[in-house]
Motif scaffolding. Structure first.
Motif, mmCIF file in Angstrom:
data_model
loop_
_atom_site.group_PDB
_atom_site.id
_atom_site.type_symbol
_atom_site.label_atom_id
_atom_site.label_comp_id
_atom_site.label_asym_id
_atom_site.label_seq_id
_atom_site.Cartn_x
_atom_site.Cartn_y
_atom_site.Cartn_z
ATOM 1 N N LEU A 68 26.202 -0.849 1.169
ATOM 2 C CA LEU A 68 25.618 -1.585 2.288
ATOM 3 C C LEU A 68 26.713 -1.941 3.290
ATOM 4 C CD1 LEU A 68 23.539 -4.092 0.109
ATOM 5 C CD2 LEU A 68 22.756 -1.901 1.053
ATOM 6 N N LEU A 69 26.419 -1.824 4.579
ATOM 7 C CA LEU A 69 27.401 -2.080 5.627
ATOM 8 C C LEU A 69 26.975 -3.222 6.531
ATOM 9 C CD1 LEU A 69 27.238 1.342 5.309
ATOM 10 C CD2 LEU A 69 29.287 1.029 6.695
ATOM 11 N N SER A 70 27.959 -3.791 7.220
ATOM 12 C CA SER A 70 27.683 -4.750 8.281
ATOM 13 C C SER A 70 27.276 -3.995 9.542
ATOM 14 C CB SER A 70 28.925 -5.595 8.548
ATOM 15 O OG SER A 70 29.998 -4.769 8.976
ATOM 16 N N PRO A 71 26.703 -4.676 10.536
ATOM 17 C CA PRO A 71 26.263 -3.973 11.740
ATOM 18 C C PRO A 71 27.368 -3.172 12.427
ATOM 19 C CG PRO A 71 25.258 -6.141 11.652
ATOM 20 C CD PRO A 71 26.227 -6.080 10.505
ATOM 21 N N GLY A 72 28.604 -3.658 12.454
ATOM 22 C CA GLY A 72 29.689 -2.925 13.079
ATOM 23 C C GLY A 72 30.383 -1.942 12.173
ATOM 24 N N GLY A 73 30.042 -1.969 10.877
ATOM 25 C CA GLY A 73 30.618 -1.046 9.909
ATOM 26 C C GLY A 73 31.867 -1.537 9.223
ATOM 27 N N GLY A 74 32.493 -2.604 9.732
ATOM 28 C CA GLY A 74 33.779 -3.019 9.191
ATOM 29 C C GLY A 74 33.727 -3.687 7.837
ATOM 30 N N HIS A 75 32.616 -4.332 7.519
ATOM 31 C CA HIS A 75 32.451 -4.991 6.222
ATOM 32 C C HIS A 75 31.482 -4.177 5.368
ATOM 33 C CE1 HIS A 75 33.844 -7.950 9.002
ATOM 34 N NE2 HIS A 75 32.655 -8.409 9.340
ATOM 35 N N ALA A 76 31.594 -4.339 4.069
ATOM 36 C CA ALA A 76 30.722 -3.550 3.188
ATOM 37 C C ALA A 76 30.470 -4.283 1.880
ATOM 38 C CB ALA A 76 31.337 -2.184 2.904
ATOM 39 N N VAL A 77 29.375 -3.927 1.248
ATOM 40 C CA VAL A 77 29.041 -4.369 -0.107
ATOM 41 C C VAL A 77 28.719 -3.115 -0.907
ATOM 42 C CG1 VAL A 77 27.466 -5.700 -1.545
ATOM 43 C CG2 VAL A 77 28.077 -6.543 0.741
ATOM 44 N N VAL A 78 29.399 -2.938 -2.025
ATOM 45 C CA VAL A 78 29.156 -1.811 -2.917
ATOM 46 C C VAL A 78 28.927 -2.364 -4.313
ATOM 47 C CG1 VAL A 78 30.106 0.282 -3.920
ATOM 48 C CG2 VAL A 78 30.597 -0.275 -1.537
ATOM 49 N N TYR A 79 27.856 -1.949 -4.970
ATOM 50 C CA TYR A 79 27.619 -2.436 -6.325
ATOM 51 C C TYR A 79 26.956 -1.377 -7.185
ATOM 52 C CZ TYR A 79 22.701 -3.370 -5.024
ATOM 53 O OH TYR A 79 21.395 -3.256 -4.611
ATOM 54 N N SER A 80 27.130 -1.542 -8.488
ATOM 55 C CA SER A 80 26.446 -0.686 -9.453
ATOM 56 C C SER A 80 25.759 -1.566 -10.487
ATOM 57 C CB SER A 80 27.441 0.264 -10.140
ATOM 58 O OG SER A 80 28.399 -0.463 -10.880
ATOM 59 N N VAL A 81 24.677 -1.042 -11.041
ATOM 60 C CA VAL A 81 23.898 -1.765 -12.045
ATOM 61 C C VAL A 81 24.241 -1.185 -13.406
ATOM 62 C CG1 VAL A 81 21.597 -2.441 -12.799
ATOM 63 C CG2 VAL A 81 22.086 -2.172 -10.346
ATOM 64 N N THR A 82 24.763 -2.005 -14.270
ATOM 65 C CA THR A 82 25.244 -1.563 -15.579
ATOM 66 C C THR A 82 24.099 -1.073 -16.453
ATOM 67 O OG1 THR A 82 27.041 -3.160 -15.403
ATOM 68 C CG2 THR A 82 26.585 -2.311 -17.600
ATOM 69 N N ASN A 83 24.412 -0.078 -17.305
ATOM 70 C CA ASN A 83 23.457 0.464 -18.280
ATOM 71 C C ASN A 83 22.250 1.140 -17.625
ATOM 72 O OD1 ASN A 83 25.048 -0.480 -20.451
ATOM 73 N ND2 ASN A 83 24.077 -2.507 -20.320
ATOM 74 N N THR A 84 22.485 1.795 -16.497
ATOM 75 C CA THR A 84 21.397 2.532 -15.850
ATOM 76 C C THR A 84 21.641 4.039 -15.909
ATOM 77 O OG1 THR A 84 22.486 2.160 -13.701
ATOM 78 C CG2 THR A 84 20.701 0.668 -14.311
ATOM 79 N N ASP A 85 22.581 4.475 -16.731
ATOM 80 C CA ASP A 85 22.751 5.902 -17.004
ATOM 81 C C ASP A 85 22.688 6.116 -18.510
ATOM 82 O OD1 ASP A 85 25.157 4.731 -17.706
ATOM 83 O OD2 ASP A 85 26.391 5.925 -16.347
ATOM 84 N N ASP A 86 22.757 7.364 -18.941
ATOM 85 C CA ASP A 86 22.729 7.646 -20.373
ATOM 86 C C ASP A 86 23.799 8.683 -20.685
ATOM 87 O OD1 ASP A 86 21.670 10.199 -19.647
ATOM 88 O OD2 ASP A 86 19.642 9.377 -19.758
ATOM 89 N N THR A 87 24.020 8.928 -21.972
ATOM 90 C CA THR A 87 25.108 9.819 -22.387
ATOM 91 C C THR A 87 24.955 11.210 -21.808
ATOM 92 O OG1 THR A 87 25.394 8.564 -24.430
ATOM 93 C CG2 THR A 87 26.309 10.784 -24.370
ATOM 94 N N ALA A 88 23.745 11.731 -21.804
ATOM 95 C CA ALA A 88 23.539 13.094 -21.314
ATOM 96 C C ALA A 88 23.915 13.221 -19.839
ATOM 97 C CB ALA A 88 22.087 13.504 -21.528
ATOM 98 N N SER A 89 23.492 12.242 -19.019
ATOM 99 C CA SER A 89 23.802 12.319 -17.590
ATOM 100 C C SER A 89 25.293 12.147 -17.349
ATOM 101 C CB SER A 89 23.012 11.260 -16.817
ATOM 102 O OG SER A 89 23.406 9.950 -17.184
ATOM 103 N N VAL A 90 25.940 11.323 -18.157
ATOM 104 C CA VAL A 90 27.374 11.109 -17.999
ATOM 105 C C VAL A 90 28.150 12.368 -18.367
ATOM 106 C CG1 VAL A 90 29.362 9.789 -18.830
ATOM 107 C CG2 VAL A 90 27.192 8.625 -18.350
ATOM 108 N N VAL A 91 27.802 12.972 -19.501
ATOM 109 C CA VAL A 91 28.488 14.199 -19.937
ATOM 110 C C VAL A 91 28.337 15.287 -18.893
ATOM 111 C CG1 VAL A 91 28.457 16.053 -21.640
ATOM 112 C CG2 VAL A 91 28.337 13.677 -22.391
ATOM 113 N N GLU A 92 27.141 15.430 -18.343
ATOM 114 C CA GLU A 92 26.908 16.441 -17.324
ATOM 115 C C GLU A 92 27.723 16.160 -16.055
ATOM 116 O OE1 GLU A 92 25.541 19.767 -15.377
ATOM 117 O OE2 GLU A 92 25.337 19.241 -17.514
#
Length: 431
Positions: A247-271
């Motif tokens: 997510l960005l601020s209107p001018g682009g200079g600030h940002a928010v980046v996040y991930s949600v834990t435990n939303t992948d699985d072993t198969a997707s990670v290995v691939e």
């Protein structure tokens, strides 16, 4: 024009940087010159750090009482952030108005006034000059002129804005309202983190042999983390296979980046990690699994969150560890990263212990952050002296700089360069 055979640039001489323009309009290229050019660095100090921006200074919890202070750095300017005797937050340049000596030499403290060690000019907790030795001379000798007025010789003050216990300062009277400056995405996630009073847990200081902007490139690039950091990928602290947002601020200079834990699985990670070198190790285990035990402070599943605010602030949540980071330039080829770790005032002893244990993930020798410092050092080392080449920033595509509903993107990095170029007067030529 010459004086005693020494060339002197006149006031009307053009600035050669006025001809320096960004190579393309969507900021998918960055000139390596911006990491090494001394003239560019000098303009950054004036237009960015002393310009119409809001610089993060400290947490209010670090200066809890009247007279409490902390010394910080804004660009290349030494600054004291303090509470005056009325409990108001103030900030002033830490440089004596008499002969330029550093006034406050301790990093933290509490004092009603601040005498300069050199000639004992004395300043109060708001930076006003309140005492001058020998003002009227001594035994009929010396003294200052009759028109000397102490009120005209206080320390240069910054404008102050507060939000959720965060202290921001600006040298410019033209800085916008802080909430407008931060934008809705940053405000929303600061509200999420700073939900109640905080307590300070400790500090780290990390010197990195790289330009300060390389750190912002790194922190705004979410997909590098699952590739550079074996620890994060292996133990699921962060992977690009997890659900997340950019997510960005209107001018682009600030940002928010996040991930949600435990939303992948072993198969997707290995691939996803096929073809990478030793970045996901499914046979690794921790000798002390308690390091990654997570008791969520929030109920949205976010285990890794980075908020970055142009030009000098980062706030992070990595599992249970919470911190601000202040970026301090040290010339073109070095910077200091100042970490302030915090918890909440009502944390139980066990929760504080967990936060302290997880500090091993970050900081100068952390399982994660040590690799970031080395990566950007390698960039600085290899671009030294380069004047024409550019980087290639197209992960996630070209074109508009907008939010993404994933973390496999460099759009936040492009947003940073957009804000930077506008502030510096380096916007690309109109097509």
């Amino acid at each position: 024009m010459k004086i005693n055979d020494i060339p002197v640039r006149t006031a009307t001489a053009p600035d050669p940087l006025d001809h320096f323009k960004w190579p393309n309009a969507d900021y998918t290229r960055t000139p390596y010159r911006v990491f090494t050019d001394e003239a560019i660095h000098e303009r950054e100090m004036q237009r960015i750090f002393q310009g119409p921006t809001w610089n993060y200074l400290a947490l209010e919890a670090e200066i809890p009482e009247p007279g409490s202070y902390k010394t910080v750095q804004v660009g290349n300017m030494p600054v004291v952030v303090s509470r005056n005797q009325q409990g108001e937050v103030k900030a002033f340049v830490n440089r004596c108005a008499h002969r330029g000596a550093t006034v406050v030499r301790q990093e933290f403290g509490k004092a009603d006034n601040h005498p300069c060690i050199y000639h004992q000019w004395n300043y109060d907790s708001a930076g006003s000059l309140c005492g001058v030795p020998y003002r009227r001379g001594l035994n009929g000798n010396g003294g200052y002129p009759a028109d000397f007025k102490p009120g005209q010789h206080g320390l240069q003050r910054l404008n102050i804005a507060l939000y959720k216990g965060l202290i921001f300062g600006s040298f410019s009277d033209d800085a916008p309202d802080l909430i407008e400056y931060l934008g809705p995405n940053v405000v929303m996630h600061l509200d999420r983190i700073f939900i109640k009073p905080v307590k300070i847990l400790g500090y780290h200081r990390q010197r990195i042999s790289a330009n300060w902007k390389l750190y912002f490139e790194n922190i705004k690039d979410p997909y590098h983390a699952g590739l550079l950091h074996t620890f994060m990928a292996t133990f699921g602290v962060y992977r690009s296979t997890q659900r997340g947002n950019t997510l960005l601020s209107p001018g682009g200079g600030h940002a928010v980046v996040y991930s949600v834990t435990n939303t992948d699985d072993t198969a997707s990670v290995v691939e996803a990690y096929k073809g990478t070198t030793n970045k996901y190790q499914d046979d690794f285990a921790l000798s002390d699994p308690a390091l990654l035990q997570w008791t969520p402070d929030f109920h949205d599943g976010i285990g890794n969150l980075i908020i970055s605010v142009f030009p000098n602030m980062v706030v992070h949540q990595i599992l249970n560890t919470l911190a601000t980071r202040q970026v301090r330039p040290l010339g073109t080829g070095a910077m200091e990263l100042y970490w302030t770790y915090f918890g909440f005032e009502d944390d139980a002893a066990e929760q504080t212990a967990a936060r302290l244990r997880q500090l091993n993930l970050v900081g100068p020798a952390g399982y994660i952050s040590m690799e970031d410092g080395e990566a950007i050092r390698l960039v600085q080392q290899s671009v030294a002296g380069e004047r024409d080449a550019t980087s290639f920033i197209e992960m996630g595509g070209r074109g508009p700089i907008v939010d993404a509903d994933h973390v496999v993107t460099e759009v936040c990095t492009r947003g940073f360069w957009q804000q930077y170029a506008r502030t510096m007067g380096f916007e690309p030529e109109a097509s």
